[in-house]
Design an enzyme around this catalytic site. Structure first.
Site, PDB file in Angstrom:
ATOM      1  CE  LYS A  22      19.803  24.531 -52.248  1.00 25.94           C
ATOM      2  NZ  LYS A  22      19.053  23.288 -52.472  1.00 25.94           N
ATOM      3  NE  ARG A  92      10.189  18.366 -52.025  1.00 30.11           N
ATOM      4  CZ  ARG A  92       8.943  17.950 -51.847  1.00 30.11           C
ATOM      5  NH1 ARG A  92       8.002  18.826 -51.600  1.00 30.11           N
ATOM      6  NH2 ARG A  92       8.639  16.676 -51.929  1.00 30.11           N
ATOM      7  CB  CYS A 116      15.700  16.575 -52.090  1.00 32.04           C
ATOM      8  SG  CYS A 116      17.321  17.081 -52.664  1.00 32.04           S
ATOM      9  CG  ASP A 306      19.902  21.405 -45.350  1.00 33.33           C
ATOM     10  OD1 ASP A 306      19.106  20.461 -45.490  1.00 33.33           O
ATOM     11  OD2 ASP A 306      19.737  22.509 -45.902  1.00 33.33           O
ATOM     12  CB  ILE A 328      13.623  18.805 -39.853  1.00 34.07           C
ATOM     13  CG1 ILE A 328      14.427  19.489 -38.730  1.00 34.07           C
ATOM     14  CG2 ILE A 328      13.005  19.839 -40.794  1.00 34.07           C
ATOM     15  CD1 ILE A 328      13.631  20.398 -37.849  1.00 34.07           C
TER      16      ILE A 328
END
Length: 419
Positions: A22, A92, A116, A306, A328
C-alpha cells in the site's frame, strides 16, 4: 459497520501470498498525474485506500480502469487541480497530489489531509520544499493553495526532519522542475526507491533514491510507463509475527526479505527459526519458546514504526519483559488500552511501552483505532482464550487485503460480520 469475530486458541500453519505494498502503491498511483499518457501498474492491492485514490484520480479527470490486480491510469485526461475535502479527509496520502499537480499544471488546491489519528504529521515540510522550488502557497479555509508561474525551479532542499510523505511529494514535483533539485535528509524507505524506479520508467532523471541524498534533474515531460508494485513488507511482517505468536509456522510467498531485515533480526531474537529466500520467507515457532524483545522504532533502515503495534502484541504473549519505544509518532500506543482489556500486562511511560509477563489473555470486545493497531488486536485475539470482537475494522481494510481470508487459510477462526 463491520467487525471481526475471532475464536482464540488456534495455531497457524501454511502459506500466504503477500500483496503489493500500500505504501508504495499510493504515491506511485498519484505519480500517474505527472504523465501525459497511460500508465499500467501491476500487483496493486485491493484496499480501501486504493479505492479512495481511484476516486480522487477520477475526480481530477484521470481515466482509471482495473484489470485483475492491474490498474491502468491515463493522465492525459486530467483537467482539474482541486482535491476535495470529502475524499482527502479519508486518507492522509491524498496530500501527495500536491506535488504532481503544481509541477505539471502550475497550480493545485488540496484539502488538508485526514487518515489515521496517530500524530500531527504536519504538511509544513511539503509546503516549505515546494516554496523553495518557487511555488507560492497559502493555507486557508482548510485548503493548501499552490501556484507557480511557469515551471517549478530546481533547488537544494534540506528537510528538517525525515519525512516519507514529503520526500515523495518533493521527488515527484522535482521531476518536472526546471533544473536540478537536491533533497537532503530524505527518507530512505524501500517505497521511496520503488517510486523513483517508476518515475525513471516515465522518463525522470533521478539518482540516490534509497539514500538520504536524492538528486533529480528536471525534464519537460513524462510519459506513461509499466511498473510492478513491490511486495508489502509490513503485511509480510504481520503474518510472520502472527505465526510466531501462535506457535505455528508460515511461508510468506511473493515477498522480499531485503526490505524487512530489521524485523527479521528481531524475530530471530524471539527464538523463531527463519529461512529467507529471494522471494519468500519461512518462519517456524513450533515447539520453541517465544522470547520478548526490545524494540525502538526509527526511520529506515531502522525498525519500522508500522510494525511497532504487532511487536507490542508479540511481547504480551512472550516470555520475559521488554520495552517498545516509539520515536516516529507521538501518539501511537492507542492499541495498548485495548490490549489491557484482554489482560495484557503493559504500562506506558512517555513514548515507551513496558511489556511484562502476561499470565492469561482473554477474549474481549475491543476497538481498532488505526491501521496497525487493528492488526495487533486481531493477532492477540487469535491467541487469546475465548471470543474476541474487533470493532471499527474499516481501519484494517485500509491496509490489509482480505486479511481474514488469509488468516483463515492458515487456521485462524476469524469471521467478518455486520454489527
Amino acid at each position: 459497520m463491520d467487525q471481526f469475530v475471532i475464536q482464540g486458541g488456534t495455531s497457524l500453519a501454511g502459506e500466504v501470498t503477500i500483496s503489493g505494498a500500500k505504501n508504495a502503491a499510493l504515491p506511485i498511483l498519484f505519480a500517474a498525474l505527472l504523465a501525459d499518457g497511460k500508465s499500467t501498474f501491476t500487483n496493486v492491492p485491493r484496499l480501501r485506500d486504493i479505492v479512495t485514490t481511484e476516486a480522487l484520480l477520477k475526480t481530477l479527470g484521470a481515466s482509471v480502469n482495473w484489470q485483475g490486480d492491474t490498474l491502468v491510469i491515463d493522465g492525459a485526461t486530467v483537467d482539474k487541480t482541486l482535491a476535495p475535502y470529502d475524499l482527502v479527509k479519508q486518507m492522509r496520502a491524498s496530500v501527495l497530489t500536491l506535488g504532481p499537480l503544481v509541477a505539471r499544471f502550475g497550480e493545485a488546491q488540496v484539502s488538508l489531509p485526514g487518515g489515521c489519528a496517530i500524530g500531527a504529521r504536519p504538511v509544513d515540510i511539503h509546503i516549505q520544499g515546494l516554496e523553495r522550488m518557487g511555488a507560492q502557497i497559502n493555507v486557508e479555509n482548510g485548503y493548501i493553495n499552490a501556484k507557480v508561474n511557469g515551471r517549478l525551479k530546481g533547488a537544494e532542499i534540506f528537510m528538517e526532519m525525515v519525512s516519507v510523505g514529503a520526500t515523495e511529494n518533493l521527488l515527484m514535483a522535482a521531476t518536472l522542475a526546471d533544473g536540478k533539485t537536491v533533497l537532503e535528509n530524505a527518507a530512505c524507505e524501500p517505497e521511496i526507491t520503488d517510486l523513483a524506479n517508476c518515475l525513471i520508467a516515465m522518463g525522470a532523471k533521478i539518482t540516490g533514491a534509497g539514500t538520504n541524498r536524492i538528486e533529480i534533474e528536471g525534464v519537460e515531460r513524462l510519459a506513461g510507463c509499466e511498473h510492478r508494485i513491490l511486495p508489502d513488507r509490513i503485511e509480510t511482517g504481520t503474518f510472520l509475527v502472527a505465526a510466531a505468536m501462535a506457535g505455528g509456522e508460515v511461508l510468506c510467498k511473493m515477498t522480499d526479505f531485503h526490505s524487512l531485515e530489521p524485523v527479521i533480526e528481531k524475530l530471530r531474537a524471539t527464538n523463531a527459526l527463519l529461512e529467507v529466500h529471494d522471494n519468500s520467507i519461512y518462519l517456524d515457532m513450533r515447539g520453541r519458546e517465544l522470547k520478548a524483545v526490545n524494540i525502538k522504532t526509527a526511520p529506515h533502515p531502522g525498525f519500522p514504526t508500522d510494525m511497532q503495534a504487532q511487536f507490542t502484541a508479540l511481547n504480551v504473549v512472550a516470555n520475559g519483559s521488554a520495552t517498545i519505544t516509539e520515536t516516529i509518532f507521538e501518539n501511537r500506543f492507542m492499541h495498548v488500552p485495548e490490549l489491557q482489556r484482554m489482560g495484557a500486562n503493559i504500562r506506558l511511560e512517555g513514548n515507551t511501552a513496558i511489556c511484562g509477563d502476561t499470565k492469561t489473555l482473554s477474549g474481549a470486545q475491543v476497538m481498532a483505532t488505526d491501521l496497525r493497531a487493528s492488526a495487533s488486536l486481531i493477532l492477540t485475539g487469535i491467541v487469546a482464550q475465548g471470543e474476541t470482537i474487533v470493532d471499527r475494522i474499516y481501519h484494517v481494510d485500509r491496509g490489509y487485503e482480505r486479511i481474514e481470508d488469509k488468516l483463515s487459510a492458515l487456521g485462524a477462526n476469524i469471521k467478518r460480520r455486520s454489527s
